[in-house]
Design an enzyme around this catalytic site. Structure first.
Site, mmCIF file in Angstrom:
data_model
loop_
_atom_site.group_PDB
_atom_site.id
_atom_site.type_symbol
_atom_site.label_atom_id
_atom_site.label_comp_id
_atom_site.label_asym_id
_atom_site.label_seq_id
_atom_site.Cartn_x
_atom_site.Cartn_y
_atom_site.Cartn_z
ATOM 1 N N CYS A 88 0.749 -1.286 -0.044
ATOM 2 C CA CYS A 88 -0.226 0.086 -0.033
ATOM 3 C C CYS A 88 0.849 1.307 0.067
ATOM 4 C CB CYS A 88 -0.864 -0.131 1.224
ATOM 5 S SG CYS A 88 -0.059 -0.231 2.872
ATOM 6 N N ASN A 89 2.154 1.075 0.204
ATOM 7 C CA ASN A 89 2.841 2.340 0.469
ATOM 8 C C ASN A 89 3.988 2.293 -0.765
ATOM 9 O OD1 ASN A 89 2.110 3.288 2.734
ATOM 10 N ND2 ASN A 89 3.443 1.831 3.979
ATOM 11 N N GLN B 122 6.037 -8.728 3.214
ATOM 12 C CA GLN B 122 5.592 -8.159 1.909
ATOM 13 C C GLN B 122 6.840 -8.269 1.036
ATOM 14 O OE1 GLN B 122 4.591 -4.369 3.296
ATOM 15 N NE2 GLN B 122 2.155 -4.779 3.258
ATOM 16 N N GLY C 38 -13.867 -8.020 5.343
ATOM 17 C CA GLY C 38 -12.547 -8.622 4.863
ATOM 18 C C GLY C 38 -12.261 -9.660 5.789
ATOM 19 N N ALA C 39 -11.452 -10.393 5.380
ATOM 20 C CA ALA C 39 -10.907 -11.577 6.121
ATOM 21 C C ALA C 39 -9.284 -11.630 5.787
ATOM 22 C CB ALA C 39 -11.789 -12.807 5.820
#
Lengths: 427, 273
Positions: free
Chosen positions: A56-57, A126, A193-194
């Site tokens: 996400c960054n 990640q 969400g899971a």
């Protein structure tokens, strides 16, 4: 971050939280299923190895490539994702780091030194996932680079205090909710969400006494597992919307490619809360919640950027550990660079000499067969001459290879030598 | 019968000491907003506590007639409520407003003079002292409700705008501020009601002892009505959050405006109004 080398080398091309706003990063984000296709396209443009790290960054392509056209392919690929193309295209939001700077960059990324939340540990996983997703296309240099990057990340976390305390987006979500509700015990939360992030954040809330009432997900199996662990009920997404009327906290972290919490779905429902505050934590990338929802008076909506800003403030004391972490990164960069610089130079020189010597020996033998009249002393002279000639020919390439190795450019030059002399690529 | 009796040097000195301590507490409270490191919590509590202790001694020696003594009493109530609310909120946010306000009130009290107003007959009577104390407490609680409301709106604005600066860090959670606003209003109304009733009882018992001006009566009743309305919308109409905060601010603002208007039309420090 540039060194200006134009030959095959390690490059990182990308955008991150410093260079691009959230809505741009959202467009550049690549799901795991998109990675092979994107890398194939860049490699078709001349890269010999590639890993795509998309969080996400940041969205970063780590490549072993020439400056052009592989880098051009990356900009083109990213540019296609922009709705309106700025004058500079995607590169307006991005950066390039080369060679040693690229290595240092990845080591800083995996250590959490380049994260919004200084020292956050999620990036380590990640980086590992990115490496594994790109394994088929990474090539030996990037394999080694990512392997060592994980090692550097571990060293920094165990040998310094950079990872101490809680400073994740999830814990920041708890802090923000606390600024709205005060004591969180007994508050009700629903989870959309899971995935791992949803589970992590839900656990953080649950640890504060928040009652997880619902876990809604597209696939129920995973939702059920989380709901059972945290004491909630698993439902489908459509069943979750009416609960926006009663919940205190909505935590959204689905993998949907577009907003799922829209004005049409929950606007009226939230409007009926009679001013009761609702805290929405949108941890998804792309965002799950339509920003228009925040216009409702008592809705407090926070996305990943907001929460990471909060978390970043909580990490002030981690800053004291930066020098120690940077020292580790620098030491490890030196080690990698020494390896990379000398990568295959000695065996290549040996192999090159052996090959040339074979050629020389074959040719000398062929010539000497035709020159039967030569005395043994003359034959020895010819043999000696051929060897001297070979040494003269190989002297300059050998010196150039060793020098390139010392300067950390060995890999690119080696590949050229191997291509020129028809040798196998380095292992 | 004493008339414009000069105030003792001890009372003035005690007020000056209280003023200095409140001023210091204000500086410590506001320091984080000026880029300084926050003062240790023990100091931010001990200094206003010391100020309040000195102030209590000073007020106990005052004759509670006139503007100066009334302002001093109001400031003392405010500081005591500030200390109590800091315990409730587990933070020092109320002092951002209360500390400078109390400092200003003590300063104003000193400037307007601490000597009793024109008439002091019956001013040492228990009913009268209780009337002044409860009225001041009611007003101070109304001021506290206003402060909580102002803090609420500031924190609300920061949270809505996703700004995470000093206000976000230092101010208490919204619901706790809302709770403080409600508690202050609900406690303030009976205090002020009792203060008004005691004034009526005192008037009936000692008719002619202290002259009550019409302006005093109008303002007292107006304040009581406004506070009653603020409590009514919170308790009966269940207003909460931003709307309740706005109501508190509007109510307190109206009370202040009417006071200033009446004071301007009837200047003088003989009475609090």
């Amino acid at each position: 971050m540039t060194t200006g080398h134009m030959e095959m080398g390690i490059k990182v091309v990308g955008v991150n939280h410093r260079t691009a706003p959230l809505d741009v990063r959202e467009r550049f984000a690549h799901g795991a299923h998109e990675v092979p296709g994107a890398l194939a396209r860049v490699m078709a443009a001349g890269a010999s190895g590639g890993v795509l790290l998309s969080t996400c960054n940041r969205t970063e392509f780590y490549l072993v490539a020439d400056d052009e056209p592989a880098l051009e392919a990356v900009w083109s690929l990213l540019g296609e994702r922009l709705s309106s193309t700025p004058s500079g295209g995607a590169r307006e939001y991005g950066y390039i780091a080369r060679d040693r700077d690229a290595v240092r960059h990845l080591y800083r990324v995996s250590s959490g030194l380049d994260s919004i939340i200084l020292g956050e540990s999620q990036i380590q996983g990640q980086v590992r996932e990115a490496w594994e997703a790109s394994r088929a296309q990474a090539g030996p240099v990037l394999h080694r680079l990512f392997q060592t990057a994980l090692h550097v990340g571990s060293r920094v976390r165990t040998e310094t205090g950079l990872g101490m305390g809680t400073a994740s987006a999830a814990s920041a979500g708890v802090a923000v909710a606390g600024k709205i509700f005060g004591d969180l015990a007994g508050r009700r939360a629903l989870i959309l969400g899971a995935g791992d992030m949803a589970e992590l954040a839900a656990t953080c809330l649950s640890d504060q006494g928040v009652q997880i009432t619902l876990v809604a997900n597209r696939t129920q199996e995973r939702a059920r597992a989380i709901a059972e662990r945290l004491g909630g009920k698993a439902v489908s997404l459509d069943e979750a919307w009416p609960h926006f009327a009663t919940t205190d906290i909505a935590l959204c972290s689905t993998a949907a490619p577009h907003a799922v919490v829209t004005w049409e779905r929950v606007g009226t429902i939230i409007g009926a809360r009679r001013g009761k505050p609702l805290c929405i934590l949108d941890l998804a990338m792309p965002r799950d919640v339509d920003p228009a929802i925040a216009q409702l008076e008592n809705v407090f909506l926070y996305d990943v950027d907001d929460l990471q800003t909060v978390a970043a403030q909580a990490t002030a004391r981690r800053r004291d550990e930066i020098p120690a972490a940077e020292r580790i990164v620098e030491d490890e960069t030196d080690l990698f660079w020494a390896w990379y610089g000398g990568l295959g130079v000695v065996p290549t020189i040996k192999e090159l000499r052996a090959r040339m010597d074979d050629v020389r020996a074959t040719e000398v033998e062929r010539v000497l067969r035709q020159l039967d009249h030569l005395s043994p002393a003359d034959r020895a002279q010819v043999e000696q001459f051929s060897q001297a000639l070979l040494n003269k020919f190989l002297h300059q390439p050998t010196i150039a290879l060793k020098k390139a190795a010392e300067e950390g450019r060995g890999y690119g030059l080696l590949e050229a030598v191997r291509r020129l002399f028809g040798m196998e690529p380095p292992a | 019968m004493s008339w414009a009796r000069p105030v003792s040097g001890v009372i003035v000195t005690l007020h000056l000491v209280a003023l200095a301590l409140y001023g210091l507490a204000t500086a410590l409270t506001l320091a984080p907003f000026m880029g300084f490191r926050p003062a240790p919590r023990v100091l931010t509590i001990a200094i206003p506590c010391a100020g309040a202790a000195v102030h209590v001694v000073a007020v106990s020696q005052l004759t509670l007639v006139g503007l100066g003594p009334a302002l001093s009493m109001l400031a003392l109530c405010l500081v005591l409520l500030q200390l109590a609310s800091e315990r409730l909120l587990r933070g020092s946010a109320v002092s951002f407003f209360a500390a400078p306000l109390a400092t200003g009130l003590v300063g104003l009290a000193l400037l307007s003079g601490l000597a009793p107003g024109a008439e002091t007959v019956g001013a040492r009577n228990t009913w009268f002292v209780l009337h002044v104390a409860l009225s001041a407490l009611g007003l101070a609680l109304m001021a506290l409700a206003f402060i909580a409301a102002a803090l609420y709106l500031l924190q609300f604005r920061e949270l809505k705008a996703r700004r995470f600066g000093q206000i976000f860090q230092l101010f208490p959670p919204l619901e706790r501020l809302d709770q403080l606003n409600r508690v202050a209003l609900v406690a303030g109304f009976p205090a002020l009601t009792l203060g008004v009733l005691l004034a009526l009882g005192y008037g009936a018992q000692f008719s002619g002892g202290l002259h009550v001006a019409k302006a005093q009566l109008v303002w007292g009743i107006f304040t009581w009505v406004v506070l009653g309305w603020a409590v009514w919308v919170r308790v009966v109409r269940h207003w909460a959050g931003r709307r309740a905060a706005l109501a508190s601010i509007a109510g307190f603002g109206a009370v202040l405006l009417v006071y200033v208007a009446l004071k301007l039309t009837q200047p003088g420090a003989e009475r609090f109004l």
